[in-house]
Design an enzyme around this catalytic site. Sequence first.
Site, mmCIF file in Angstrom:
data_model
loop_
_atom_site.group_PDB
_atom_site.id
_atom_site.type_symbol
_atom_site.label_atom_id
_atom_site.label_comp_id
_atom_site.label_asym_id
_atom_site.label_seq_id
_atom_site.Cartn_x
_atom_site.Cartn_y
_atom_site.Cartn_z
ATOM 1 N N ARG A 63 0.846 -1.199 0.000
ATOM 2 C CA ARG A 63 0.000 0.000 0.000
ATOM 3 C C ARG A 63 0.883 1.252 0.000
ATOM 4 O O ARG A 63 0.574 2.233 -0.682
ATOM 5 C CB ARG A 63 -0.933 0.002 1.206
ATOM 6 N N CYS A 72 -1.193 5.793 9.114
ATOM 7 C CA CYS A 72 -1.564 4.523 8.482
ATOM 8 C C CYS A 72 -2.703 4.817 7.513
ATOM 9 O O CYS A 72 -2.667 5.836 6.843
ATOM 10 C CB CYS A 72 -1.960 3.491 9.540
#
Length: 283
Positions: A180, A238
């Site tokens: 990611r 995050c």
Amino acid sequence: MRAIITATELAHELTGSNPPLLLDVRWQLSLAKAAGAPDFDGRAAHAAGHIPGAVFVDLDRELAGTPGPNGRHPLPDVAEFGAAMRRAGVSADRPVVVYDGGQGWAAARAWWLLRWTGHPDVRVLDGGLPSWEGELSTDVTAVAEGDFTPVPGAAGRLDADGAAELARTGVLLDARAGERYRGEVEPIDPVGGHIPGALSAPTTENVGPDGRFLPAAELQDRFKALGVRADTEVGVYCGSGVSAAHEVLALAVAGIPAALYVGSWSEWSADPSRPVAVGADPQ
């Protein structure tokens, strides 16, 4: 004050004169809706069996605000958060221990919020519920109303501009999975990649196979390899400020203070004016 507690230590403290209040924050980041399956139900899991005396806290409703431009798990309204914590029995003079299903992310979010709003004694059960060797209860826990009044600002917090600045002047860690960070996949947010200058540091690498944190010395070595020194200002983000709280907790175990970018990638990527980097290079 230590940031984590073992199951053995918790069992001992629960028999003491001032036992900690237990908060059960079982939650999972689920992509089940995309597959037509129901989401994980933490409240049902709590009802099926919890550490005796634990009170359930709902991450989505009590530890986060309404999803929107500020991210998928923005800060909750402070007054509403305080009311939720008092309903759960949280008081300023009673220690709190938070646990979840073992991943540690949800428990760390509750830990960070309570620290950020000034609670003096809150710890996370290392390894979560799977580490507990005692009996479980299905009883509904009745607790007296607590007296905790949240006062924001006791722990570090970053906004988007602060995260961008820290990526240039200090160390900004990206706690998501490496793919990611590199922008190879993005299953949740509209854009893949990372904040320019941020370093990939998946929070999953802070724990062993049993889900418990690595020893403090090993965590110190890991963060040192990422450029963290005694005088380094550190921040973490995050996807939505949940797994990053777990990395802030890992840093605390290592003796390193760090700030949390609560809005994280879900806020950053929703703003088309914010730059996006892809690939393994931080820049």
